[in-house]
Every structure is written in structure tokens, then in C-alpha cells.
Design a protein around this motif. Structure first.
Motif, mmCIF file in Angstrom:
data_model
loop_
_atom_site.group_PDB
_atom_site.id
_atom_site.type_symbol
_atom_site.label_atom_id
_atom_site.label_comp_id
_atom_site.label_asym_id
_atom_site.label_seq_id
_atom_site.Cartn_x
_atom_site.Cartn_y
_atom_site.Cartn_z
ATOM 1 N N ILE A 177 -53.669 21.805 -19.676
ATOM 2 C CA ILE A 177 -53.149 23.022 -20.297
ATOM 3 C C ILE A 177 -53.369 24.239 -19.396
ATOM 4 C CG2 ILE A 177 -53.534 24.648 -22.193
ATOM 5 C CD1 ILE A 177 -53.458 22.348 -24.112
ATOM 6 N N PRO A 178 -54.589 24.625 -19.008
ATOM 7 C CA PRO A 178 -54.658 25.665 -17.982
ATOM 8 C C PRO A 178 -54.393 25.032 -16.615
ATOM 9 C CG PRO A 178 -56.858 25.135 -18.784
ATOM 10 C CD PRO A 178 -55.903 24.245 -19.508
ATOM 11 N N ILE A 179 -53.732 25.747 -15.743
ATOM 12 C CA ILE A 179 -53.373 25.174 -14.442
ATOM 13 C C ILE A 179 -54.584 25.115 -13.515
ATOM 14 C CG2 ILE A 179 -52.694 27.328 -13.313
ATOM 15 C CD1 ILE A 179 -50.269 25.746 -12.153
ATOM 16 N N THR A 180 -55.645 25.830 -13.837
ATOM 17 C CA THR A 180 -56.887 25.722 -13.080
ATOM 18 C C THR A 180 -57.992 25.303 -14.042
ATOM 19 O OG1 THR A 180 -57.608 27.999 -13.459
ATOM 20 C CG2 THR A 180 -56.133 27.610 -11.601
ATOM 21 N N GLY A 181 -59.182 25.104 -13.489
ATOM 22 C CA GLY A 181 -60.326 24.865 -14.352
ATOM 23 C C GLY A 181 -60.804 26.170 -14.965
ATOM 24 N N PHE A 182 -61.997 26.145 -15.546
ATOM 25 C CA PHE A 182 -62.570 27.371 -16.092
ATOM 26 C C PHE A 182 -64.087 27.298 -15.974
ATOM 27 C CE2 PHE A 182 -61.273 24.561 -19.633
ATOM 28 C CZ PHE A 182 -62.508 24.221 -20.155
ATOM 29 N N GLY A 183 -64.712 28.464 -16.143
ATOM 30 C CA GLY A 183 -66.156 28.542 -15.965
ATOM 31 C C GLY A 183 -66.526 28.694 -14.494
ATOM 32 N N ASP A 184 -67.814 28.848 -14.237
ATOM 33 C CA ASP A 184 -68.277 29.037 -12.860
ATOM 34 C C ASP A 184 -69.262 27.972 -12.407
ATOM 35 O OD1 ASP A 184 -70.501 29.747 -14.326
ATOM 36 O OD2 ASP A 184 -70.454 31.863 -13.764
ATOM 37 N N SER A 185 -69.518 26.983 -13.253
ATOM 38 C CA SER A 185 -70.400 25.871 -12.888
ATOM 39 C C SER A 185 -70.060 24.690 -13.791
ATOM 40 C CB SER A 185 -71.867 26.256 -13.049
ATOM 41 O OG SER A 185 -72.208 26.320 -14.430
ATOM 42 N N ILE A 186 -70.669 23.565 -13.516
ATOM 43 C CA ILE A 186 -70.405 22.385 -14.344
ATOM 44 C C ILE A 186 -70.802 22.628 -15.799
ATOM 45 C CG2 ILE A 186 -72.639 21.312 -13.839
ATOM 46 C CD1 ILE A 186 -71.230 18.588 -13.910
ATOM 47 N N ASN A 187 -71.746 23.524 -16.018
ATOM 48 C CA ASN A 187 -72.259 23.756 -17.372
ATOM 49 C C ASN A 187 -71.239 24.382 -18.311
ATOM 50 O OD1 ASN A 187 -75.321 23.115 -17.059
ATOM 51 N ND2 ASN A 187 -74.805 24.386 -15.293
ATOM 52 N N ASN A 188 -70.278 25.150 -17.778
ATOM 53 C CA ASN A 188 -69.262 25.766 -18.634
ATOM 54 C C ASN A 188 -67.847 25.484 -18.121
ATOM 55 O OD1 ASN A 188 -69.271 27.375 -16.373
ATOM 56 N ND2 ASN A 188 -69.737 29.300 -17.442
ATOM 57 N N SER A 189 -67.699 24.370 -17.429
ATOM 58 C CA SER A 189 -66.423 23.981 -16.831
ATOM 59 C C SER A 189 -65.600 23.116 -17.784
ATOM 60 C CB SER A 189 -66.687 23.171 -15.556
ATOM 61 O OG SER A 189 -67.310 21.935 -15.903
ATOM 62 N N ARG A 190 -64.390 22.769 -17.331
ATOM 63 C CA ARG A 190 -63.673 21.673 -17.978
ATOM 64 C C ARG A 190 -64.338 20.381 -17.511
ATOM 65 N NH1 ARG A 190 -58.552 21.264 -15.629
ATOM 66 N NH2 ARG A 190 -57.598 22.660 -17.129
ATOM 67 N N LEU A 191 -64.935 19.671 -18.434
ATOM 68 C CA LEU A 191 -65.710 18.468 -18.115
ATOM 69 C C LEU A 191 -65.177 17.305 -18.941
ATOM 70 C CD1 LEU A 191 -68.146 17.114 -16.695
ATOM 71 C CD2 LEU A 191 -69.578 17.968 -18.566
ATOM 72 N N LEU A 192 -64.740 16.270 -18.252
ATOM 73 C CA LEU A 192 -64.141 15.114 -18.912
ATOM 74 C C LEU A 192 -64.827 13.823 -18.484
ATOM 75 C CD1 LEU A 192 -60.334 15.892 -18.383
ATOM 76 C CD2 LEU A 192 -61.551 16.017 -20.562
ATOM 77 N N HIS A 193 -64.866 12.870 -19.392
ATOM 78 C CA HIS A 193 -65.136 11.479 -19.040
ATOM 79 C C HIS A 193 -63.779 10.778 -19.040
ATOM 80 C CE1 HIS A 193 -67.651 7.565 -19.773
ATOM 81 N NE2 HIS A 193 -66.982 7.575 -18.624
ATOM 82 N N ILE A 194 -63.356 10.282 -17.875
ATOM 83 C CA ILE A 194 -62.033 9.688 -17.708
ATOM 84 C C ILE A 194 -62.180 8.186 -17.497
ATOM 85 C CG2 ILE A 194 -59.921 9.689 -16.347
ATOM 86 C CD1 ILE A 194 -60.578 12.556 -15.520
ATOM 87 N N ILE A 195 -61.590 7.419 -18.398
ATOM 88 C CA ILE A 195 -61.667 5.967 -18.325
ATOM 89 C C ILE A 195 -60.264 5.391 -18.174
ATOM 90 C CG2 ILE A 195 -62.393 3.859 -19.515
ATOM 91 C CD1 ILE A 195 -63.830 6.969 -20.874
ATOM 92 N N GLU A 196 -60.052 4.605 -17.155
ATOM 93 C CA GLU A 196 -58.768 3.921 -16.956
ATOM 94 C C GLU A 196 -58.868 2.507 -17.508
ATOM 95 O OE1 GLU A 196 -57.349 4.178 -12.938
ATOM 96 O OE2 GLU A 196 -58.173 6.204 -12.683
ATOM 97 N N VAL A 197 -57.897 2.173 -18.344
ATOM 98 C CA VAL A 197 -57.898 0.898 -19.045
ATOM 99 C C VAL A 197 -56.579 0.165 -18.770
ATOM 100 C CG1 VAL A 197 -57.965 -0.202 -21.314
ATOM 101 C CG2 VAL A 197 -59.402 1.786 -20.864
ATOM 102 N N ALA A 198 -56.674 -1.136 -18.522
ATOM 103 C CA ALA A 198 -55.475 -1.941 -18.240
ATOM 104 C C ALA A 198 -55.430 -3.146 -19.160
ATOM 105 C CB ALA A 198 -55.474 -2.404 -16.787
ATOM 106 N N LYS A 199 -54.224 -3.498 -19.549
ATOM 107 C CA LYS A 199 -54.005 -4.695 -20.350
ATOM 108 C C LYS A 199 -54.284 -5.934 -19.506
ATOM 109 C CE LYS A 199 -50.645 -6.704 -23.570
ATOM 110 N NZ LYS A 199 -49.278 -6.565 -24.116
ATOM 111 N N MET A 200 -55.017 -6.877 -20.072
ATOM 112 C CA MET A 200 -55.375 -8.100 -19.337
ATOM 113 C C MET A 200 -54.260 -9.133 -19.456
ATOM 114 S SD MET A 200 -59.395 -8.305 -20.392
ATOM 115 C CE MET A 200 -59.679 -9.817 -19.478
#
Length: 200
Positions: A177-200
Motif C-alpha cells: 500500500i505505501p510505496i516505501t516502508g515506514f518508521g526509522d528502525s525495525i522497531n517501528n517499520s513495516r515488518l512481515l513474516h513471509i512464507i512461501e507455500v507450494a502445492k505438493m
């Protein structure tokens, strides 16, 4: 294709999200070099707990495997070479995006201005195919149009909130949604856990 682009969204995904959040804060990262991805990824690309494995197996009605699992954060000023994009050619793969950004206010509102946009290209439609990704003309058009919003129609917005998981088919054209991140450190940034899943 699993019920369109947004396979599911799950509030309160982790039983103890604060522990996952602290793990993300204490992980080691490297900057992502260019392209459509903002910020920094963990050096460890298989961050998988038993809880995650069990929940992934539960949410899909067919066998799947976790291909990659890492944390990513982006701060204000992080830049990217492209904005709207598709990530894969196979439509039997999904990304699970779990927001670990904590609200910065003192109230109980768990929402903030972050999320996922889904776009439709004026010529190519809502998603990319294996054939298109092998087509030089398609790839040239995509690079040319990636930040030209006159070439796109926004058709879905999926907001994030802390500990919300969004399961999305990433062959669909999308952007943050925002074209950049936000905040000035990891503590107030856009922080995601990204999991890639594939069909077996």
C-alpha cells in the motif's frame, strides 16, 4: 487456482505473536538488492516453527510444503525499482504474509496504514501466466508500466494488522500500500513474516 487471489485472511494467527515479533527483532538481515521488494530480509530463509507447520497444513485442503520462510522489514526511504508486479508463474503457489508491525498508538486499535493492493493491467488483466513470463514483449511492458498508475486499475485492498495472516496467490499483480516502508528502525517499520507455500 485457489478461490481467486486472496485464499484466506486469518486474524490472530500466532498464539504468541510477541515471541515471534521479538525473534524478528533479534534476527540478522541483509538489504534486498533492487527489484520490486523493499527493505531487508533475514539471512535465515527457513524460519519455521511447529505451530507454523501445523497451521499451514490445516489451512489448505490439499498437501502443501513450505518452500521459504523469512522476516522482512522496510523503513521510510527504502526504495524499489518496480512497484506493481507479479512474483511467480505457477498458480499453485501462495504467499502467507503475517504482519508483525505493532500499532504505534496507545489505544486498542490494531490497524494501521499498511496492506496489499491488487491491480488489473489495462492490457494484460489481473494476473500473469507462465506463457507471458516467457514473452519478452510482456516483460518489457511490465517494466515500463510498473509505476505508471494510468496503466492499472486498483480492484482490491487487503489491510494488514498485527498478527493478521493474508494467504495470497502471488501470480496476481500486486503491490504494497505505501510505496516505501515506514518508521526509522525495525522497531517501528513495516515488518512481515513471509512464507512461501507450494502445492505438493
Amino acid at each position: 487456482m485457489a478461490n481467486g487471489p486472496i485464499y484466506d485472511s486469518i486474524l490472530n494467527f500466532y498464539n504468541d505473536p510477541d515471541t515471534i515479533y521479538k525473534n524478528a527483532l533479534n534476527s540478522k538481515y541483509e538489504r534486498i538488492p533492487g527489484g520490486p521488494y523493499l527493505g531487508r530480509d533475514t539471512l535465515d530463509t527457513m524460519i519455521v516453527t511447529d505451530e507454523l507447520k501445523n497451521k499451514v497444513a490445516t489451512y489448505f485442503p490439499f498437501p502443501v510444503k513450505i518452500v521459504k520462510s523469512r522476516y522482512r522489514y522496510a523503513i521510510e526511504g527504502d526504495s524499489l525499482l518496480s512497484y506493481i508486479h507479479c512474483d511467480q508463474e505457477k498458480q499453485e503457489n501462495w504467499h502467507i504474509l503475517i504482519s508483525l508491525t505493532k500499532p504505534q498508538s496507545d489505544n486498542n486499535d490494531t490497524s494501521y496504514d499498511d496492506g496489499l493492493y491488487l491491480w488489473e493491467h489495462v492490457k494484460y488483466g489481473k494476473y500473469c501466466t507462465e506463457k507471458q513470463l516467457k514473452d519478452n514483449n510482456f516483460m518489457k511492458d511490465l517494466v515500463k508500466d510498473t509505476q505508471n498508475l494510468y496503466k492499472w486499475k486498483l480492484w482490491h485492498t487487503e489491510p494488514y494488522e498485527y498478527n493478521k495472516a493474508v494467504i495470497v496467490n502471488y501470480s496476481y499483480f500486486h503491490s504494497s500500500i505505501p510505496i516505501t516502508g515506514f518508521g526509522d528502525s525495525i522497531n517501528n517499520s513495516r515488518l512481515l513474516h513471509i512464507i512461501e507455500v507450494a502445492k505438493m
